[in-house]
Design an enzyme around this catalytic site. Structure first.
Site, short mmCIF file in Angstrom:
data_model
loop_
_atom_site.label_atom_id
_atom_site.label_comp_id
_atom_site.label_asym_id
_atom_site.label_seq_id
_atom_site.Cartn_x
_atom_site.Cartn_y
_atom_site.Cartn_z
N ASN A 179 -0.76 1.16 0.30
CA ASN A 179 -0.14 0.00 0.94
C ASN A 179 0.78 -0.73 -0.03
O ASN A 179 0.50 -0.83 -1.23
CB ASN A 179 -1.19 -0.94 1.56
CG ASN A 179 -2.29 -1.38 0.64
OD1 ASN A 179 -2.63 -0.69 -0.31
ND2 ASN A 179 -2.85 -2.54 0.90
N GLU A 209 -0.91 4.31 5.49
CA GLU A 209 -0.78 5.45 6.41
C GLU A 209 0.68 5.74 6.72
O GLU A 209 1.11 6.89 6.76
CB GLU A 209 -1.51 5.17 7.73
CG GLU A 209 -3.01 5.02 7.61
CD GLU A 209 -3.45 3.59 7.33
OE1 GLU A 209 -2.72 2.83 6.65
OE2 GLU A 209 -4.55 3.22 7.79
N CYS A 255 -4.90 0.49 11.47
CA CYS A 255 -4.45 -0.60 12.34
C CYS A 255 -3.68 -0.03 13.53
O CYS A 255 -3.31 1.15 13.55
CB CYS A 255 -3.57 -1.58 11.56
SG CYS A 255 -1.88 -0.99 11.29
N1 THU Z 1 -3.56 -1.90 5.56
C1 THU Z 1 -3.26 -0.58 5.49
O1 THU Z 1 -2.68 -0.11 4.49
N2 THU Z 1 -3.62 0.21 6.52
C2 THU Z 1 -4.24 -0.22 7.65
O2 THU Z 1 -4.46 0.56 8.57
C3 THU Z 1 -4.68 -1.60 7.76
C4 THU Z 1 -4.22 -2.51 6.69
C5 THU Z 1 -3.13 -2.78 4.46
C6 THU Z 1 -2.01 -3.71 4.83
C7 THU Z 1 -2.22 -4.83 3.83
O3 THU Z 1 -1.57 -4.48 2.63
C8 THU Z 1 -3.72 -4.83 3.58
O4 THU Z 1 -4.21 -3.57 4.06
C9 THU Z 1 -4.45 -5.94 4.30
O5 THU Z 1 -4.12 -5.99 5.64
#
Ligand code: THU
Length: 158
Positions: A60, A73, A110
């Site tokens: 992320n 993802e 998400c």
């Molecule tokens: N995040 C992801 O990388 N993937 C997901 O499916 C859900 C959330 C990250 C986004 C953000 O940097 C952190 O998790 C908190 O939401």
């Protein structure tokens, strides 16, 4: 009445997974914490396996302008499509590090990432196997990422 049913295989530890699944979760775990998450401290790492056996990682990437941030993802899908163009993504392992320590179970992607996975799967005409794992190795396996986005919106609607 319509009923929507999701099936997940559940594993308590990594050594109960197949060799291939375990290797992909380990590839994601290996890069966990290397993303850019100074705002949430919540690190996510995703490892994509392409049909030719290569592995592509995404983590992320947050931004001070919050909506600019992108999930692990979708970074991984973009990297795989760019670097291994033409190759289908056969599986993706997703792992997270939760600074609060509250979560016991693996977490699922998400909604926006489910949509991206769904379109990827349509685009390549093949399902994407999802391996959702926590840092201790507990893993949920979903044979087709589309199962996590029932009634999805797609190109077919346009
Ligand atoms: N995040 C992801 O990388 N993937 C997901 O499916 C859900 C959330 C990250 C986004 C953000 O940097 C952190 O998790 C908190 O939401």
């Amino acid at each position: 009445m319509k009923h929507i049913h999701i099936e997940l295989e559940t594993y308590d530890t990594l050594d109960t997974l197949s060799h291939a699944d375990r290797a992909l979760v380990e590839a994601a775990l290996d890069r966990l914490g290397t993303g850019h998450a100074p705002y949430s401290q919540f690190h996510v790492s995703a490892a994509c396996q392409s049909a030719d056996g290569q592995v592509w990682i995404g983590t992320n990437q947050e931004n001070a302008s919050y909506p600019v941030g992108i999930c692990a993802e979708r970074v991984a899908i973009s990297v795989a499509n760019m670097q291994a163009s033409g190759q289908a993504i056969t599986a993706m392992a997703i792992v997270y590090r939760d600074p609060s320590g509250r979560h016991q179970d693996p977490l699922a992607p998400c909604g926006m990432c489910r949509q991206a996975l769904s379109e990827q799967s349509q685009r390549q005409h093949a399902p994407i196997r999802l391996l959702l794992a926590n840092e201790k190795g507990a893993t949920w396996v979903c044979a087709d990422a589309n199962a996590l986005l029932p009634l999805s919106f797609s190109l077919k609607a346009l």
